[in-house]
Design a protein around this motif. Structure first.
Motif, PDB file in Angstrom:
ATOM      1  N   LEU A 179       5.470   8.007   5.653  1.00 16.02           N
ATOM      2  CA  LEU A 179       6.018   6.667   5.870  1.00 16.02           C
ATOM      3  C   LEU A 179       4.892   5.625   5.916  1.00 16.02           C
ATOM      4  O   LEU A 179       3.831   5.884   6.454  1.00 16.02           O
ATOM      5  N   LEU A 180       5.138   4.448   5.350  1.00 20.64           N
ATOM      6  CA  LEU A 180       4.164   3.350   5.412  1.00 20.64           C
ATOM      7  C   LEU A 180       4.540   2.397   6.540  1.00 20.64           C
ATOM      8  O   LEU A 180       5.634   1.831   6.542  1.00 20.64           O
ATOM      9  N   MET A 233      -2.816 -11.767   7.051  1.00 16.71           N
ATOM     10  CA  MET A 233      -3.201 -10.465   6.506  1.00 16.71           C
ATOM     11  C   MET A 233      -2.151  -9.416   6.827  1.00 16.71           C
ATOM     12  O   MET A 233      -1.596  -9.383   7.923  1.00 16.71           O
ATOM     13  N   LEU A 234      -1.895  -8.575   5.825  1.00 12.75           N
ATOM     14  CA  LEU A 234      -0.943  -7.467   5.965  1.00 12.75           C
ATOM     15  C   LEU A 234      -1.727  -6.155   5.909  1.00 12.75           C
ATOM     16  O   LEU A 234      -2.551  -5.957   5.014  1.00 12.75           O
ATOM     17  N   ARG A 271      -4.694   0.227   4.119  1.00 16.52           N
ATOM     18  CA  ARG A 271      -4.929  -0.800   3.086  1.00 16.52           C
ATOM     19  C   ARG A 271      -4.655  -2.170   3.694  1.00 16.52           C
ATOM     20  O   ARG A 271      -3.773  -2.305   4.531  1.00 16.52           O
ATOM     21  N   TYR A 272      -5.370  -3.184   3.213  1.00 13.90           N
ATOM     22  CA  TYR A 272      -5.046  -4.515   3.706  1.00 13.90           C
ATOM     23  C   TYR A 272      -5.028  -5.538   2.576  1.00 13.90           C
ATOM     24  O   TYR A 272      -5.722  -5.417   1.575  1.00 13.90           O
ATOM     25  N   GLN A 315      -2.164 -10.357  -2.223  1.00  8.74           N
ATOM     26  CA  GLN A 315      -3.501 -10.176  -2.805  1.00  8.74           C
ATOM     27  C   GLN A 315      -4.177  -8.976  -2.143  1.00  8.74           C
ATOM     28  O   GLN A 315      -4.461  -9.001  -0.947  1.00  8.74           O
ATOM     29  N   TYR A 316      -4.421  -7.920  -2.914  1.00 10.91           N
ATOM     30  CA  TYR A 316      -5.089  -6.719  -2.384  1.00 10.91           C
ATOM     31  C   TYR A 316      -6.533  -7.061  -2.014  1.00 10.91           C
ATOM     32  O   TYR A 316      -7.254  -7.694  -2.784  1.00 10.91           O
ATOM     33  N   LEU A 317      -6.968  -6.667  -0.814  1.00  5.28           N
ATOM     34  CA  LEU A 317      -8.334  -6.952  -0.366  1.00  5.28           C
ATOM     35  C   LEU A 317      -9.207  -5.714  -0.389  1.00  5.28           C
ATOM     36  O   LEU A 317     -10.183  -5.641  -1.116  1.00  5.28           O
ATOM     37  N   MET A 318      -8.833  -4.704   0.418  1.00  2.37           N
ATOM     38  CA  MET A 318      -9.716  -3.549   0.578  1.00  2.37           C
ATOM     39  C   MET A 318      -8.930  -2.397   1.207  1.00  2.37           C
ATOM     40  O   MET A 318      -7.782  -2.575   1.606  1.00  2.37           O
ATOM     41  N   GLU A 319      -9.600  -1.272   1.312  1.00  3.13           N
ATOM     42  CA  GLU A 319      -8.970  -0.104   1.933  1.00  3.13           C
ATOM     43  C   GLU A 319      -9.950   0.544   2.902  1.00  3.13           C
ATOM     44  O   GLU A 319     -11.102   0.784   2.558  1.00  3.13           O
TER      45      GLU A 319
END
Length: 481
Positions: free
Chosen positions: A273-274, A284-285, A296-297, A308-312
């Motif tokens: 589950l996420l 930020m999510l 992931r954020y 917008q994907y930032l980093m993991e």
């Protein structure tokens, strides 16, 4: 409306959060030897505030959780005291946002309980709750505090009902009865005037909680919703779920039109589950997968591409659940914008993970710490129930955290254990729905009968003993005269 499919290719744009990184606390700042629950219920099992970390634990009988002061990291004593009043497994725990010593818990024993933790933490096991709330006919899987009103608590049970409790009187004041299956998640918007729910019946709903009316509901075949969260004041919802090809997915929705999401994003092919976490201050999510170690954020924007994907953040240790520190408990000097408390069941470990914005200056970073929701309620329970909405009372993090709130939580005196909402007695006997439930009830009643019979037998023996002693006294007394 066309659904936007996003690309994983990083698009470089100016963002002050594009270099945010996750930093795991040193071993001495972790909590070790914690008997984290092995329950498979899809919840966080962890709640954090600026004073305490609470974690649901494995226990032999009934359900329990431990409460550790945030400053007392290190190895936990094996006989560390627990909160152990529930008769069934504890399924969810949440700290009151305005009274930092008050925590709510819900359990398989159908009850919701309110506990007051003494300053400095527990010195002995706690079995007496400040309030015991009975209204659900089946186990209670979720609880949520109202974000701006003091003394309002939401609980969702496996009887498919959501109850709204007024803790000023210790009674349920509203029953939301629009779900046809188990409620998977609940989220309230910033001022607590709207409630979003995801349900096992595959429907996403936006509800006006005081009237119980469903404002929006939808089921989208390409995205089976698991978790839902309001995105602050953006009038948007974010859901995590599964695509028709069983890949993990996120979707962005307009809260006023749930006909279809306007962004869908495939994440990966894993099965856990996420859990979504949204920070309204930084937009930020964070997405954390249950059973994997990655977080992931993303940055949420009002214009395309919206997400917008930032980093993991990567870690080999799988997470059982995650607690989140409120904003006023963060280390502002270190430019910390979010802090997770990660449960690692196999190691019995609680591991703090700080999300940090790298900055060279030592001064207070005004741009990453806007005014944030504080610890003062904006209105009372009765005001909110009368129809008033107010935004959270904001506070600044600049001067550190000095709590001005001198409120004292007062529990109402309760005598009766009946709950009538909308003219329905919620505690009347509800017939079991499955064969397993029927068997459980049967064996529980058998145990109860056996216990009562044993009690009767011991009392009969005691009565006979007392009668014999009385006769002996009567026989002895004439000889003494």
């Amino acid at each position: 409306m066309t659904v936007t499919k996003m690309s994983w290719r990083p698009t470089y744009r100016s963002s002050k959060f594009r270099n945010v990184y996750g930093k795991v606390a040193n071993r001495e700042h972790c909590f070790d030897g914690v008997p984290v629950t092995k329950n498979v219920h899809d919840n966080h099992f962890c709640a954090v505030n600026s004073k305490f970390v609470a974690v649901v634990t494995e226990s032999a009988g009934g359900g329990s959780f431990i409460v550790i002061p945030v400053s007392q990291s290190g190895r936990l004593d094996s006989h560390y005291p627990k909160v152990c009043g529930h008769q069934g497994n504890v399924l969810d725990i949440k700290w009151n946002p305005f009274f930092e010593n008050i925590i709510a818990s819900c359990s398989e024993d159908t009850s919701v309980r309110i506990w007051e933790i003494p300053e400095g933490g527990l010195r002995r096991n706690m079995t007496e709750a400040v309030l015991e709330l009975y209204g659900h006919s089946r186990r209670v899987g979720l609880i949520e505090w109202h974000p701006t009103a003091s003394g309002i608590l939401f609980s969702a049970g496996y009887d498919y009902k959501i109850l709204i409790w007024n803790l000023e009187i210790g009674e349920p004041v509203k029953m939301i009865d629009c779900h046809t299956d188990v409620i998977l998640s609940m989220s309230l918007n910033t001022d607590g005037s709207l409630l979003a729910t995801s349900c096992k019946d595959k429907m996403l709903r936006v509800i006006e909680p005081r009237s119980g009316s469903v404002l929006q509901q939808a089921s989208y075949k390409n995205h089976r919703v698991n978790r839902v969260v309001f995105l602050g004041n953006m009038k948007r919802l974010l859901t995590t779920g599964v695509s028709r090809w069983n890949t993990r997915q996120i979707a962005l929705w307009d809260q006023e039109d749930l006909s279809m999401p306007f962004v869908e994003e495939d994440i990966d092919g894993l099965s856990g589950l996420l859990f979504p976490f949204y920070d309204a201050d930084t937009h930020m999510l964070y997405l954390a997968g249950k059973g994997d170690g990655n977080i992931r954020y993303f940055e949420i924007t009002t214009e395309k591409p919206y997400i917008q994907y930032l980093m993991e953040f990567r870690s080999p240790a799988p997470q059982k659940g995650l607690g989140v520190m409120p904003k006023h408990g963060l280390d502002v000097a270190a430019c910390e914008v979010f802090r997770f408390y990660k449960l690692v069941t196999l190691k019995g470990l609680i591991e703090p993970i700080s999300m940090i914005v790298p900055r060279r200056s030592d001064t207070y970073q005004e741009d990453i710490y806007p005014m944030t929701a504080g610890t003062e309620p904006a209105l009372s329970a009765s005001e909110w129930l009368s129809g008033i909405n107010r935004d959270p009372v904001l506070m600044s993090l600049k001067e550190g955290y000095n709590r001005p709130n001198q409120l004292v939580f007062k529990a109402p005196v309760k005598e009766k254990k009946s709950a009538v909402v909308n003219g329905i007695d919620l505690l009347e006997n509800v017939p079991p729905r499955t064969e397993n439930e029927l068997l459980r009830m049967f064996f529980r009643q058998q145990d109860e009968l056996r216990r009562l019979k044993e009690e009767l037998t011991t009392k009969d023996v005691r009565i006979r003993q007392l009668e014999l002693e009385l006769n002996n006294l009567k026989n002895v007394s004439p000889n003494n005269v």
